[in-house]
Design a protein around this motif. Sequence first.
Motif, PDB file in Angstrom:
ATOM      1  N   PRO A  40      37.973  29.283  -6.407  1.00  0.00           N
ATOM      2  CA  PRO A  40      38.267  30.601  -6.998  1.00  0.00           C
ATOM      3  C   PRO A  40      39.362  30.564  -8.053  1.00  0.00           C
ATOM      4  O   PRO A  40      39.610  31.570  -8.721  1.00  0.00           O
ATOM      5  CB  PRO A  40      38.723  31.424  -5.783  1.00  0.00           C
ATOM      6  CG  PRO A  40      39.313  30.412  -4.851  1.00  0.00           C
ATOM      7  CD  PRO A  40      38.477  29.171  -5.021  1.00  0.00           C
ATOM      8  N   ASN A  41      40.001  29.409  -8.235  1.00  0.00           N
ATOM      9  CA  ASN A  41      41.148  29.316  -9.142  1.00  0.00           C
ATOM     10  C   ASN A  41      40.736  29.001 -10.568  1.00  0.00           C
ATOM     11  O   ASN A  41      41.422  28.256 -11.269  1.00  0.00           O
ATOM     12  CB  ASN A  41      42.117  28.241  -8.638  1.00  0.00           C
ATOM     13  CG  ASN A  41      42.687  28.579  -7.284  1.00  0.00           C
ATOM     14  OD1 ASN A  41      43.225  29.654  -7.084  1.00  0.00           O
ATOM     15  ND2 ASN A  41      42.551  27.662  -6.337  1.00  0.00           N
ATOM     16  N   TRP A  42      39.641  29.601 -11.034  1.00  0.00           N
ATOM     17  CA  TRP A  42      39.149  29.219 -12.349  1.00  0.00           C
ATOM     18  C   TRP A  42      39.712  30.103 -13.446  1.00  0.00           C
ATOM     19  O   TRP A  42      40.022  31.266 -13.243  1.00  0.00           O
ATOM     20  CB  TRP A  42      37.629  29.221 -12.388  1.00  0.00           C
ATOM     21  CG  TRP A  42      36.909  30.417 -11.858  1.00  0.00           C
ATOM     22  CD1 TRP A  42      36.440  30.605 -10.584  1.00  0.00           C
ATOM     23  CD2 TRP A  42      36.548  31.596 -12.591  1.00  0.00           C
ATOM     24  NE1 TRP A  42      35.805  31.814 -10.479  1.00  0.00           N
ATOM     25  CE2 TRP A  42      35.855  32.448 -11.690  1.00  0.00           C
ATOM     26  CE3 TRP A  42      36.720  32.013 -13.906  1.00  0.00           C
ATOM     27  CZ2 TRP A  42      35.357  33.686 -12.069  1.00  0.00           C
ATOM     28  CZ3 TRP A  42      36.225  33.244 -14.296  1.00  0.00           C
ATOM     29  CH2 TRP A  42      35.552  34.059 -13.390  1.00  0.00           C
ATOM     30  N   VAL A  43      39.816  29.494 -14.624  1.00  0.00           N
ATOM     31  CA  VAL A  43      40.116  30.222 -15.851  1.00  0.00           C
ATOM     32  C   VAL A  43      38.810  30.625 -16.526  1.00  0.00           C
ATOM     33  O   VAL A  43      38.644  31.755 -16.961  1.00  0.00           O
ATOM     34  CB  VAL A  43      40.974  29.372 -16.808  1.00  0.00           C
ATOM     35  CG1 VAL A  43      41.199  30.099 -18.130  1.00  0.00           C
ATOM     36  CG2 VAL A  43      42.305  29.003 -16.170  1.00  0.00           C
ATOM     37  N   PHE A  98      42.120  25.347 -14.822  1.00  0.00           N
ATOM     38  CA  PHE A  98      42.604  25.706 -13.490  1.00  0.00           C
ATOM     39  C   PHE A  98      43.633  26.811 -13.642  1.00  0.00           C
ATOM     40  O   PHE A  98      44.506  26.748 -14.513  1.00  0.00           O
ATOM     41  CB  PHE A  98      43.235  24.470 -12.836  1.00  0.00           C
ATOM     42  CG  PHE A  98      43.926  24.729 -11.522  1.00  0.00           C
ATOM     43  CD1 PHE A  98      43.185  24.879 -10.366  1.00  0.00           C
ATOM     44  CD2 PHE A  98      45.304  24.801 -11.451  1.00  0.00           C
ATOM     45  CE1 PHE A  98      43.821  25.094  -9.145  1.00  0.00           C
ATOM     46  CE2 PHE A  98      45.942  25.017 -10.240  1.00  0.00           C
ATOM     47  CZ  PHE A  98      45.202  25.168  -9.085  1.00  0.00           C
ATOM     48  N   GLY A  99      43.542  27.845 -12.812  1.00  0.00           N
ATOM     49  CA  GLY A  99      44.489  28.944 -12.896  1.00  0.00           C
ATOM     50  C   GLY A  99      45.219  29.177 -11.598  1.00  0.00           C
ATOM     51  O   GLY A  99      44.635  29.072 -10.520  1.00  0.00           O
ATOM     52  N   ASP A 116      36.195  21.578 -15.598  1.00  0.00           N
ATOM     53  CA  ASP A 116      35.936  21.480 -14.158  1.00  0.00           C
ATOM     54  C   ASP A 116      35.258  22.747 -13.638  1.00  0.00           C
ATOM     55  O   ASP A 116      35.596  23.252 -12.562  1.00  0.00           O
ATOM     56  CB  ASP A 116      37.225  21.199 -13.382  1.00  0.00           C
ATOM     57  CG  ASP A 116      36.974  20.526 -12.038  1.00  0.00           C
ATOM     58  OD1 ASP A 116      35.806  20.282 -11.701  1.00  0.00           O
ATOM     59  OD2 ASP A 116      37.961  20.260 -11.315  1.00  0.00           O
ATOM     60  N   ILE A 117      34.299  23.259 -14.407  1.00  0.00           N
ATOM     61  CA  ILE A 117      33.543  24.445 -13.977  1.00  0.00           C
ATOM     62  C   ILE A 117      32.890  24.181 -12.616  1.00  0.00           C
ATOM     63  O   ILE A 117      32.276  23.148 -12.390  1.00  0.00           O
ATOM     64  CB  ILE A 117      32.477  24.815 -15.027  1.00  0.00           C
ATOM     65  CG1 ILE A 117      33.154  25.450 -16.248  1.00  0.00           C
ATOM     66  CG2 ILE A 117      31.413  25.758 -14.459  1.00  0.00           C
ATOM     67  CD1 ILE A 117      32.212  25.762 -17.387  1.00  0.00           C
ATOM     68  N   GLU A 118      33.079  25.124 -11.704  1.00  0.00           N
ATOM     69  CA  GLU A 118      32.634  25.087 -10.304  1.00  0.00           C
ATOM     70  C   GLU A 118      33.430  24.116  -9.451  1.00  0.00           C
ATOM     71  O   GLU A 118      33.203  24.037  -8.240  1.00  0.00           O
ATOM     72  CB  GLU A 118      31.129  24.791 -10.182  1.00  0.00           C
ATOM     73  CG  GLU A 118      30.236  25.893 -10.725  1.00  0.00           C
ATOM     74  CD  GLU A 118      28.797  25.784 -10.283  1.00  0.00           C
ATOM     75  OE1 GLU A 118      28.499  25.115  -9.264  1.00  0.00           O
ATOM     76  OE2 GLU A 118      27.928  26.375 -10.959  1.00  0.00           O
ATOM     77  N   GLY A 119      34.371  23.382 -10.038  1.00  0.00           N
ATOM     78  CA  GLY A 119      35.118  22.391  -9.271  1.00  0.00           C
ATOM     79  C   GLY A 119      36.485  22.838  -8.811  1.00  0.00           C
ATOM     80  O   GLY A 119      37.144  22.123  -8.057  1.00  0.00           O
ATOM     81  N   VAL A 120      36.942  24.020  -9.256  1.00  0.00           N
ATOM     82  CA  VAL A 120      38.283  24.482  -8.889  1.00  0.00           C
ATOM     83  C   VAL A 120      38.234  25.700  -7.971  1.00  0.00           C
ATOM     84  O   VAL A 120      39.237  26.393  -7.797  1.00  0.00           O
ATOM     85  CB  VAL A 120      39.130  24.796 -10.146  1.00  0.00           C
ATOM     86  CG1 VAL A 120      39.424  23.528 -10.921  1.00  0.00           C
ATOM     87  CG2 VAL A 120      38.448  25.809 -11.052  1.00  0.00           C
ATOM     88  N   ARG A 137      44.953  32.610 -13.372  1.00  0.00           N
ATOM     89  CA  ARG A 137      43.522  32.805 -13.161  1.00  0.00           C
ATOM     90  C   ARG A 137      42.952  33.734 -14.231  1.00  0.00           C
ATOM     91  O   ARG A 137      43.571  34.742 -14.575  1.00  0.00           O
ATOM     92  CB  ARG A 137      43.262  33.405 -11.779  1.00  0.00           C
ATOM     93  CG  ARG A 137      43.661  32.493 -10.621  1.00  0.00           C
ATOM     94  CD  ARG A 137      43.374  33.170  -9.293  1.00  0.00           C
ATOM     95  NE  ARG A 137      43.847  32.368  -8.175  1.00  0.00           N
ATOM     96  CZ  ARG A 137      43.770  32.756  -6.896  1.00  0.00           C
ATOM     97  NH1 ARG A 137      43.237  33.918  -6.591  1.00  0.00           N
ATOM     98  NH2 ARG A 137      44.225  31.968  -5.942  1.00  0.00           N
ATOM     99  N   ARG A 138      41.801  33.365 -14.748  1.00  0.00           N
ATOM    100  CA  ARG A 138      41.088  34.127 -15.788  1.00  0.00           C
ATOM    101  C   ARG A 138      41.895  34.219 -17.093  1.00  0.00           C
ATOM    102  O   ARG A 138      41.586  35.039 -17.951  1.00  0.00           O
ATOM    103  CB  ARG A 138      40.714  35.535 -15.326  1.00  0.00           C
ATOM    104  CG  ARG A 138      40.245  35.669 -13.874  1.00  0.00           C
ATOM    105  CD  ARG A 138      39.062  34.782 -13.499  1.00  0.00           C
ATOM    106  NE  ARG A 138      38.567  35.104 -12.187  1.00  0.00           N
ATOM    107  CZ  ARG A 138      38.737  34.361 -11.093  1.00  0.00           C
ATOM    108  NH1 ARG A 138      39.423  33.228 -11.154  1.00  0.00           N
ATOM    109  NH2 ARG A 138      38.213  34.730  -9.939  1.00  0.00           N
ATOM    110  N   ASP A 139      42.914  33.409 -17.241  1.00  0.00           N
ATOM    111  CA  ASP A 139      43.840  33.487 -18.377  1.00  0.00           C
ATOM    112  C   ASP A 139      43.340  32.607 -19.519  1.00  0.00           C
ATOM    113  O   ASP A 139      43.836  31.510 -19.762  1.00  0.00           O
ATOM    114  CB  ASP A 139      45.234  33.049 -17.916  1.00  0.00           C
ATOM    115  CG  ASP A 139      46.293  33.130 -18.998  1.00  0.00           C
ATOM    116  OD1 ASP A 139      46.017  33.721 -20.061  1.00  0.00           O
ATOM    117  OD2 ASP A 139      47.404  32.603 -18.769  1.00  0.00           O
TER     118      ASP A 139
END
Length: 330
Positions: free
Chosen positions: A285-288, A232-233, A279-283, A252-254
């Motif tokens: 737009p806040n994904w790393v 989560f980012g 949690d791919i697809e579960g967060v 994010r993306r970090d």
Amino acid sequence: MHSHYGLITRQLDTSGLAEEMRAQRVAFIAWKAVPDGRWLRQTNSGIEPAGIPEPGALNASFTRKLEGMRSYIAAHKLLTVLTAADVDRCLAGEPGIVIASEGADFVEGEPGRLAPAIDAGLRLLQLVHYIPTPVGDRQTAAPTHQGLSPLGKTLIEECNKRGVLLDLAHLSGEAVDQALTLATKPLIWSHGWVDKSGGSWDDRFGYLQRRLSLARARKIADGGGVVGVWAFGLQNPGGSLFRSSGSWPVGRRDTEGYAKELLFMVEQLGRDAVALGTDIEGVGPNWVVNDYAGLRLVIEHLGRLKAPTETIEKLAYANFARVLKANLPT
């Protein structure tokens, strides 16, 4: 230990999950259906319930999702992980799927509905998610059960008997304590983050509510269990780790920041107790990371950060494999 790849934001048939797993040498994933997904909404502060399911609707939702997942697994010649021996097959090079559910909502108060799901391949069960449930208290809502309900305790006993790995994610602190006392096999907290103090249901933001306390994370570890760190980012990550403000340090993306958080948790819990809970697809737009190529970058960062090879292996697959094998039938 926690992925929704192809189940939320991508179309399953064209998601490319199987191709991605093979290309990135992913041994196995916990692939989680979300029975209550239709009744949730995203707000500025987090995810919250939106509507009350009609009787039977949650079970029907889960059944449809499970059928779609099984069809995809068969069509793309992935291994359904059902036994400890299947885990070894995955580690030997055959990519596999651990069928999982994010919430036991599909039982709808009837523990007899668990057995058909297990017979259909369910091998990992997260007890609660976001909607009100007769199973027990959640991190994101005021408590009503004082931890686990009798139903929740029954589900733990049945999963231990039937060889299903139990996932404590989203449970309130009191419910986590009760589950750890009751369970006879190691448990996981598949995704979230760890802070000195746990979250409270009335915290302002959902990501703050989802904190697991360091003390409870260590109790999971002491029982042979594993804690998954989510990818989560935040747009503006916080400062030092274990901050009193409860800020999350990964942006994010970090991908490098996520790798550093994993290694920090190894320092706190030991290298046998930490794993990937993306949690791919579960967060939203806040994904790393949002695919396994991105997760491969995280593994590469661990190497550049001089993590020992054995530590990287444990984080990447071995800890999850161990706790799976400790629960699955032989």
